[in-house]
Design an enzyme around this catalytic site. Sequence first.
Site, PDB file in Angstrom:
ATOM      1  N   ASN A 154     -10.267  38.814 -21.306  1.00 30.29           N
ATOM      2  CA  ASN A 154     -10.845  39.864 -22.148  1.00 30.29           C
ATOM      3  C   ASN A 154     -12.359  39.787 -21.997  1.00 30.29           C
ATOM      4  O   ASN A 154     -12.990  38.874 -22.528  1.00 30.29           O
ATOM      5  CB  ASN A 154     -10.417  39.615 -23.606  1.00 30.29           C
ATOM      6  CG  ASN A 154     -11.103  40.548 -24.591  1.00 30.29           C
ATOM      7  OD1 ASN A 154     -11.746  41.515 -24.205  1.00 30.29           O
ATOM      8  ND2 ASN A 154     -10.955  40.244 -25.877  1.00 30.29           N
ATOM      9  N   GLU A 185     -11.877  41.038 -33.555  1.00 31.29           N
ATOM     10  CA  GLU A 185     -13.203  41.663 -33.557  1.00 31.29           C
ATOM     11  C   GLU A 185     -13.097  43.140 -33.909  1.00 31.29           C
ATOM     12  O   GLU A 185     -13.991  43.699 -34.567  1.00 31.29           O
ATOM     13  CB  GLU A 185     -13.886  41.442 -32.195  1.00 31.29           C
ATOM     14  CG  GLU A 185     -14.351  39.988 -32.059  1.00 31.29           C
ATOM     15  CD  GLU A 185     -14.446  39.485 -30.635  1.00 31.29           C
ATOM     16  OE1 GLU A 185     -14.426  40.294 -29.687  1.00 31.29           O
ATOM     17  OE2 GLU A 185     -14.542  38.252 -30.452  1.00 31.29           O
ATOM     18  N   SER A 224     -11.114  30.053 -27.346  1.00 32.36           N
ATOM     19  CA  SER A 224     -11.790  28.932 -26.683  1.00 32.36           C
ATOM     20  C   SER A 224     -10.924  28.221 -25.653  1.00 32.36           C
ATOM     21  O   SER A 224     -11.035  27.001 -25.476  1.00 32.36           O
ATOM     22  CB  SER A 224     -12.329  27.941 -27.725  1.00 32.36           C
ATOM     23  OG  SER A 224     -13.342  28.565 -28.506  1.00 32.36           O
ATOM     24  N   HIS A 247      -7.285  43.178 -31.867  1.00 31.16           N
ATOM     25  CA  HIS A 247      -8.138  41.998 -31.727  1.00 31.16           C
ATOM     26  C   HIS A 247      -8.934  41.800 -33.016  1.00 31.16           C
ATOM     27  O   HIS A 247      -9.355  42.773 -33.652  1.00 31.16           O
ATOM     28  CB  HIS A 247      -9.086  42.175 -30.537  1.00 31.16           C
ATOM     29  CG  HIS A 247      -9.793  40.909 -30.176  1.00 31.16           C
ATOM     30  ND1 HIS A 247     -10.870  40.454 -30.894  1.00 31.16           N
ATOM     31  CD2 HIS A 247      -9.563  39.991 -29.207  1.00 31.16           C
ATOM     32  CE1 HIS A 247     -11.272  39.301 -30.367  1.00 31.16           C
ATOM     33  NE2 HIS A 247     -10.495  39.003 -29.342  1.00 31.16           N
ATOM     34  N   LYS A 283     -14.498  41.738 -23.189  1.00 31.32           N
ATOM     35  CA  LYS A 283     -15.202  42.259 -24.369  1.00 31.32           C
ATOM     36  C   LYS A 283     -16.325  43.202 -23.923  1.00 31.32           C
ATOM     37  O   LYS A 283     -16.161  43.919 -22.938  1.00 31.32           O
ATOM     38  CB  LYS A 283     -15.704  41.104 -25.250  1.00 31.32           C
ATOM     39  CG  LYS A 283     -14.581  40.105 -25.552  1.00 31.32           C
ATOM     40  CD  LYS A 283     -14.930  39.104 -26.606  1.00 31.32           C
ATOM     41  CE  LYS A 283     -13.731  38.182 -26.840  1.00 31.32           C
ATOM     42  NZ  LYS A 283     -13.916  37.213 -27.894  1.00 31.32           N
ATOM     43  N   GLY A 288     -14.512  32.044 -29.466  1.00 34.20           N
ATOM     44  CA  GLY A 288     -15.923  31.919 -29.096  1.00 34.20           C
ATOM     45  C   GLY A 288     -16.648  30.767 -29.754  1.00 34.20           C
ATOM     46  O   GLY A 288     -17.874  30.703 -29.738  1.00 34.20           O
ATOM     47  N   GLU A 335      -4.387  34.350 -31.972  1.00 34.28           N
ATOM     48  CA  GLU A 335      -5.802  34.035 -31.809  1.00 34.28           C
ATOM     49  C   GLU A 335      -6.412  33.703 -33.171  1.00 34.28           C
ATOM     50  O   GLU A 335      -6.835  34.609 -33.908  1.00 34.28           O
ATOM     51  CB  GLU A 335      -6.544  35.237 -31.225  1.00 34.28           C
ATOM     52  CG  GLU A 335      -6.081  35.638 -29.850  1.00 34.28           C
ATOM     53  CD  GLU A 335      -7.220  36.261 -29.055  1.00 34.28           C
ATOM     54  OE1 GLU A 335      -7.501  35.775 -27.963  1.00 34.28           O
ATOM     55  OE2 GLU A 335      -7.846  37.214 -29.554  1.00 34.28           O
TER      56      GLU A 335
HETATM   57  P1  PGA Z   1     -12.858  33.183 -26.308  1.00 35.19           P
HETATM   58  O1  PGA Z   1     -12.266  34.591 -26.796  1.00 35.19           O
HETATM   59  O2  PGA Z   1     -11.963  32.701 -25.179  1.00 35.19           O
HETATM   60  O3  PGA Z   1     -14.242  33.468 -25.856  1.00 35.19           O
HETATM   61  O4  PGA Z   1     -12.796  32.259 -27.469  1.00 35.19           O
HETATM   62  C1  PGA Z   1     -10.885  34.799 -26.878  1.00 35.19           C
HETATM   63  C2  PGA Z   1     -10.597  36.203 -27.336  1.00 35.19           C
HETATM   64  O5  PGA Z   1     -11.290  36.717 -28.221  1.00 35.19           O
HETATM   65  O6  PGA Z   1      -9.659  36.834 -26.821  1.00 35.19           O
END
Ligand code: PGA
Length: 249
Positions: free
Chosen positions: A11, A95, A209, A93, A13, A169, A163
């Site tokens: 992803n 976010e 992560s 997601h 983003k 992140g 997640e």
């Molecule tokens: P990350 O993000 O691997 O940077 O922690 C995962 C995600 O949001 O899908």
Amino acid sequence: MADRRRLAAGNWKMNGTSADLVELDALADLSDPGCDVLICPPATLIGALVARANGRIHVGGQDCHVAASGAHTGDISAAMLRDAGATHVILGHSERRADHGETDAAVRAKAKAAQAAGLTTILCVGETLDQRDRGETMAVVTAQLDGSVPEDGDIAALVVAYEPVWAIGTGKVPSPDQIAEVHAGMRERLAQRFGAADAARIPLLYGGSVKADNAPAIFALPDVDGALVGGASLKASDFVPIVRALGAA
Ligand code: PGA
């Protein structure tokens, strides 16, 4: 990992311009990765990634609108993603749930639209740290699953990603036991709704992560069928080892 498809999904983003398309090449050149590989770039790059990957990896969107077309400035429909060559779309997601106030009902409607357009949905669920600290993890994840997965959904076009919001992140990763507990609980909940045989076919990804060094332990867990990877999917040198770890699991 039974006979479920395994999926290493990246992803990107809101990262990436045409200069980053080169990151595709090492992925696309993997001759026998042992799993499906997917990159979900910003919508501006979908067409270019599809052309560059030339069928060797899957390309997906990061969101879609519930309507097929219309007066929705700035939005993209599932049919448009499909038309651009996408095969998957990430929905719900955290976010988007946080930044855009997306509710389970909104995610569910989008999942229906994605299905109608022939896209596979990667549906994201996960608890915040406060919710985990209050012991609400399974209740939160179960409620998101119940509310976000369409009742009459096409199981073959569904992937679920666990997640934890606090792991995205941050470099923090739940323990193997914590991941295993949630994945087993999600499988059980899906079995209650769709029957054990259908639930057993749904790939369950872990996200938050994931890096090359923690991927092997995560992929060794029985109900983990792959990963949704953010930061470590941006560079081929970070993502290829994760893909290889999944292929070897
Ligand atoms: P990350 O993000 O691997 O940077 O922690 C995962 C995600 O949001 O899908």
